[in-house]
Design a protein around this motif. Structure first.
Motif, PDB file in Angstrom:
ATOM      1  N   GLY A  56       0.830  -1.210   0.000  1.00 57.92           N
ATOM      2  CA  GLY A  56       0.000   0.000   0.000  1.00 57.92           C
ATOM      3  C   GLY A  56       0.857   1.250   0.000  1.00 57.92           C
ATOM      4  O   GLY A  56       0.518   2.256  -0.632  1.00 57.92           O
ATOM      5  N   TRP A  57       1.994   1.182   0.692  1.00 60.80           N
ATOM      6  CA  TRP A  57       2.893   2.347   0.734  1.00 60.80           C
ATOM      7  C   TRP A  57       3.533   2.574  -0.626  1.00 60.80           C
ATOM      8  O   TRP A  57       3.780   3.717  -1.019  1.00 60.80           O
ATOM      9  N   HIS A  58       3.756   1.507  -1.366  1.00 66.18           N
ATOM     10  CA  HIS A  58       4.254   1.641  -2.736  1.00 66.18           C
ATOM     11  C   HIS A  58       3.186   2.312  -3.597  1.00 66.18           C
ATOM     12  O   HIS A  58       3.490   3.192  -4.423  1.00 66.18           O
ATOM     13  N   THR A  59       1.941   1.917  -3.410  1.00 65.29           N
ATOM     14  CA  THR A  59       0.846   2.550  -4.140  1.00 65.29           C
ATOM     15  C   THR A  59       0.804   4.045  -3.831  1.00 65.29           C
ATOM     16  O   THR A  59       0.619   4.872  -4.735  1.00 65.29           O
ATOM     17  N   CYS A  60       1.020   4.402  -2.570  1.00 62.93           N
ATOM     18  CA  CYS A  60       1.084   5.825  -2.207  1.00 62.93           C
ATOM     19  C   CYS A  60       2.238   6.522  -2.928  1.00 62.93           C
ATOM     20  O   CYS A  60       2.092   7.666  -3.381  1.00 62.93           O
ATOM     21  N   ALA A  61       3.379   5.856  -3.022  1.00 65.72           N
ATOM     22  CA  ALA A  61       4.538   6.443  -3.708  1.00 65.72           C
ATOM     23  C   ALA A  61       4.247   6.640  -5.196  1.00 65.72           C
ATOM     24  O   ALA A  61       4.625   7.675  -5.777  1.00 65.72           O
ATOM     25  N   MET A  62       3.563   5.687  -5.812  1.00 62.05           N
ATOM     26  CA  MET A  62       3.198   5.831  -7.226  1.00 62.05           C
ATOM     27  C   MET A  62       2.224   6.995  -7.398  1.00 62.05           C
ATOM     28  O   MET A  62       2.342   7.786  -8.343  1.00 62.05           O
ATOM     29  N   LEU A  63       1.259   7.104  -6.474  1.00 65.73           N
ATOM     30  CA  LEU A  63       0.334   8.242  -6.483  1.00 65.73           C
ATOM     31  C   LEU A  63       1.106   9.547  -6.365  1.00 65.73           C
ATOM     32  O   LEU A  63       0.862  10.496  -7.111  1.00 65.73           O
ATOM     33  N   MET A  64       2.051   9.609  -5.439  1.00 65.55           N
ATOM     34  CA  MET A  64       2.819  10.838  -5.238  1.00 65.55           C
ATOM     35  C   MET A  64       3.533  11.243  -6.509  1.00 65.55           C
ATOM     36  O   MET A  64       3.564  12.423  -6.867  1.00 65.55           O
ATOM     37  N   ARG A  65       4.101  10.270  -7.200  1.00 65.24           N
ATOM     38  CA  ARG A  65       4.781  10.577  -8.466  1.00 65.24           C
ATOM     39  C   ARG A  65       3.814  11.221  -9.456  1.00 65.24           C
ATOM     40  O   ARG A  65       4.132  12.224 -10.105  1.00 65.24           O
ATOM     41  N   MET A  66       2.616  10.648  -9.582  1.00 61.23           N
ATOM     42  CA  MET A  66       1.632  11.204 -10.521  1.00 61.23           C
ATOM     43  C   MET A  66       1.177  12.587 -10.084  1.00 61.23           C
ATOM     44  O   MET A  66       0.981  13.479 -10.921  1.00 61.23           O
ATOM     45  N   GLN A 129      -6.598  -0.032 -14.442  1.00 54.95           N
ATOM     46  CA  GLN A 129      -7.015  -0.049 -15.843  1.00 54.95           C
ATOM     47  C   GLN A 129      -8.443  -0.530 -16.035  1.00 54.95           C
ATOM     48  O   GLN A 129      -9.040  -0.301 -17.096  1.00 54.95           O
ATOM     49  N   ASN A 130      -9.030  -1.174 -15.041  1.00 54.34           N
ATOM     50  CA  ASN A 130     -10.424  -1.644 -15.108  1.00 54.34           C
ATOM     51  C   ASN A 130     -11.382  -0.670 -14.432  1.00 54.34           C
ATOM     52  O   ASN A 130     -12.527  -1.017 -14.164  1.00 54.34           O
ATOM     53  N   ASP A 131     -10.890   0.534 -14.140  1.00 55.60           N
ATOM     54  CA  ASP A 131     -11.663   1.567 -13.441  1.00 55.60           C
ATOM     55  C   ASP A 131     -12.108   1.127 -12.049  1.00 55.60           C
ATOM     56  O   ASP A 131     -13.120   1.585 -11.532  1.00 55.60           O
ATOM     57  N   GLU A 132     -11.316   0.249 -11.424  1.00 55.39           N
ATOM     58  CA  GLU A 132     -11.568  -0.167 -10.050  1.00 55.39           C
ATOM     59  C   GLU A 132     -10.805   0.765  -9.117  1.00 55.39           C
ATOM     60  O   GLU A 132      -9.609   1.028  -9.325  1.00 55.39           O
ATOM     61  N   LEU A 133     -11.485   1.251  -8.098  1.00 57.02           N
ATOM     62  CA  LEU A 133     -10.873   2.127  -7.105  1.00 57.02           C
ATOM     63  C   LEU A 133      -9.915   1.310  -6.252  1.00 57.02           C
ATOM     64  O   LEU A 133     -10.305   0.320  -5.633  1.00 57.02           O
ATOM     65  N   VAL A 134      -8.621   1.712  -6.231  1.00 61.33           N
ATOM     66  CA  VAL A 134      -7.634   0.974  -5.452  1.00 61.33           C
ATOM     67  C   VAL A 134      -7.143   1.757  -4.243  1.00 61.33           C
ATOM     68  O   VAL A 134      -6.648   1.166  -3.279  1.00 61.33           O
ATOM     69  N   LEU A 135      -7.253   3.091  -4.276  1.00 59.50           N
ATOM     70  CA  LEU A 135      -6.801   3.925  -3.165  1.00 59.50           C
ATOM     71  C   LEU A 135      -7.675   5.165  -3.127  1.00 59.50           C
ATOM     72  O   LEU A 135      -8.026   5.722  -4.170  1.00 59.50           O
TER      73      LEU A 135
END
Length: 154
Positions: A56-66, A129-135
């Protein structure tokens, strides 16, 4: 440059594209979240995730990049953030997923103690990519004010 005064409550934005790779999932987990289901297909197969999943923290890091890429593209007067009000990981993120972001500005106010900045509240959602909410999170932002000598409205 977009300053605090330019922000309009109710504004929605969609941006970003981040491809999640197996190598990055394992590398991040090895350094920061070494739980077996982030490191091994075999271990992950025995869990709720069913297969290797990103921290989940990696997902946060990817979000931060975007988020940062979008701020640079929009040329905002961002001054950082005092934190989050909430953060929820809704679904696992897997290697091969392609993530994107949607935001909505739902509140803003000038800082009374620091009149050179304003504080924003954004609802932030990350979808695969499937429009599923992940975070989903509520993020606070600090934004520079164009004219710090202007009166602060209540």
């Amino acid at each position: 440059m977009q300053y605090f005064e330019d922000y309009v409550v109710g504004t929605k934005s969609s941006f970003g594209r981040y491809e999640v790779t197996r190598e990055e999932v394992i590398e991040f987990a090895s350094k920061y979240d070494p739980q077996p289901f982030h490191l091994s297909d075999e271990a992950a197969a025995k869990t709720y995730f069913g297969r290797l999943s990103a921290s989940g923290w990696h997902t946060c890091a990817m979000l931060m990049r975007m988020l940062v890429e979008n701020m640079k593209d929009q040329k905002t007067a961002s001054l950082g953030s005092p934190g989050l009000e909430s953060l929820q990981w809704k679904k696992p993120v897997y290697p091969g997923d392609v993530l994107r972001v949607e935001t909505e500005l739902f509140e803003k106010r000038r800082s009374k103690s620091r009149p050179e900045m304003g504080i924003t509240k954004n609802r932030v959602q990350v979808f695969n990519q499937n429009d599923e909410l992940v975070l989903e999170s509520v993020n606070l932002g600090l934004v520079g004010v164009r004219d710090p000598s202007a009166p602060i409205e209540d």
